[in-house]
Design a protein around this motif. Structure first.
Motif, PDB file in Angstrom:
ATOM      1  N   ASN A  79     -28.235 -29.818  25.760  1.00 15.95           N
ATOM      2  CA  ASN A  79     -28.867 -28.582  25.588  1.00 15.95           C
ATOM      3  C   ASN A  79     -28.087 -27.589  26.632  1.00 15.95           C
TER       4      ASN A  79
ATOM      5  N   PRO B 190     -34.291 -23.478  28.538  1.00 18.10           N
ATOM      6  CA  PRO B 190     -33.375 -24.327  27.718  1.00 18.10           C
ATOM      7  C   PRO B 190     -33.077 -23.762  26.329  1.00 18.10           C
TER       8      PRO B 190
ATOM      9  N   TYR C 218     -28.664 -24.269  29.021  1.00 17.43           N
ATOM     10  CA  TYR C 218     -29.645 -23.630  29.800  1.00 17.43           C
ATOM     11  C   TYR C 218     -29.091 -22.465  30.722  1.00 17.43           C
TER      12      TYR C 218
ATOM     13  N   GLN D 103     -38.543 -25.582  32.132  1.00 22.05           N
ATOM     14  CA  GLN D 103     -38.153 -24.228  32.745  1.00 22.05           C
ATOM     15  C   GLN D 103     -39.111 -23.882  33.877  1.00 22.05           C
TER      16      GLN D 103
ATOM     17  N   ARG E 173     -32.876 -25.572  23.240  1.00 22.35           N
ATOM     18  CA  ARG E 173     -33.074 -26.764  22.760  1.00 22.35           C
ATOM     19  C   ARG E 173     -33.107 -26.471  21.295  1.00 22.35           C
TER      20      ARG E 173
ATOM     21  N   SER F 158     -31.442 -20.093  24.519  1.00 23.52           N
ATOM     22  CA  SER F 158     -31.822 -20.116  26.065  1.00 23.52           C
ATOM     23  C   SER F 158     -32.350 -18.911  26.347  1.00 23.52           C
TER      24      SER F 158
ATOM     25  N   ASN G 108     -33.876 -23.132  34.588  1.00 25.57           N
ATOM     26  CA  ASN G 108     -33.523 -23.941  33.512  1.00 25.57           C
ATOM     27  C   ASN G 108     -34.234 -23.353  32.305  1.00 25.57           C
TER      28      ASN G 108
END
Length: 195
Positions: A136, A164, A138, A23, A166, A181, A162
């Motif tokens: 993932n 994320p 984002y 990110q 995850r 996110s 970005n």
């Protein structure tokens, strides 16, 4: 028979080992130092001109709705309602929660606060999880710090790229991945503004 578990394991490892894009939060213009000594920050979320994956949001929702309805009548319509409802019920509260947990300023619905943070989501990669393979989610966003009484006056502009989502495990639900996110974006943005 032995080959299938091995192929599945290789696929899973290859997806898990893909390098994750980090990110990035970057000051584009202005100075967020105006927030120093503020106790509350009004937060508003916008989703105009949103892209999802390789499509416009409108095209993406139409495509997914038709796809789900074809598999099970009504499922796509339910999914489409959840796609929009998740913003207020999941994404935005999670953003505020993680922002508040990681910053010195209380963020949320504070219409009397001196400043407003406008979090404009410009892109969502919803990702996927099909058991043996996953991707993932984002989000990308443009963040504006404005005067609440004069929202046309931008004091700072920040890009979030970005952020994320995850998650490991049973994140088969698109909304669950995207919520993560927003959580990450809230956490990192609070730390960025606290510097």
């Amino acid at each position: 028979m032995q080959l299938i578990p091995k192929v599945a394991a290789v696929l899973l490892l290859s997806v898990l080992c893909l390098p994750a894009a980090a990110q990035k939060i970057k000051l584009v213009d202005g100075d967020p130092a105006v927030l120093k000594d503020q106790k509350e920050l009004n937060v508003e979320f916008t989703y105009d001109h949103l892209s999802v994956g390789k499509d416009s949001e409108e095209d993406y929702v139409q495509k997914k709705t038709a796809e789900y309805n074809k598999k099970e009548p009504g499922k796509g319509d339910t999914w489409a309602k959840a796609w929009v409802a998740d913003r207020a019920s999941r994404y935005e509260p999670k953003f505020d929660e993680l922002f508040n947990d990681n910053g010195d300023i209380k963020a949320g619905s504070f219409p009397n606060a001196k400043y407003t943070l406008i979090f404009h989501t410009t892109f969502i990669e919803p990702g996927f999880n099909v058991g043996v393979a996953r991707k993932n989610s984002y989000i990308d966003a443009e963040v504006l710090i404005v005067e609440t009484a004069n929202k046309g006056k931008t004091l700072a502009k920040i890009s979030v790229d970005n952020a994320p989502g995850r998650m490991m495990g049973f994140d088969f639900d698109t909304g669950m991945r995207i919520t993560e996110s927003y959580a990450v974006a809230g956490k990192k943005l609070a730390k960025f503004l606290g510097k």
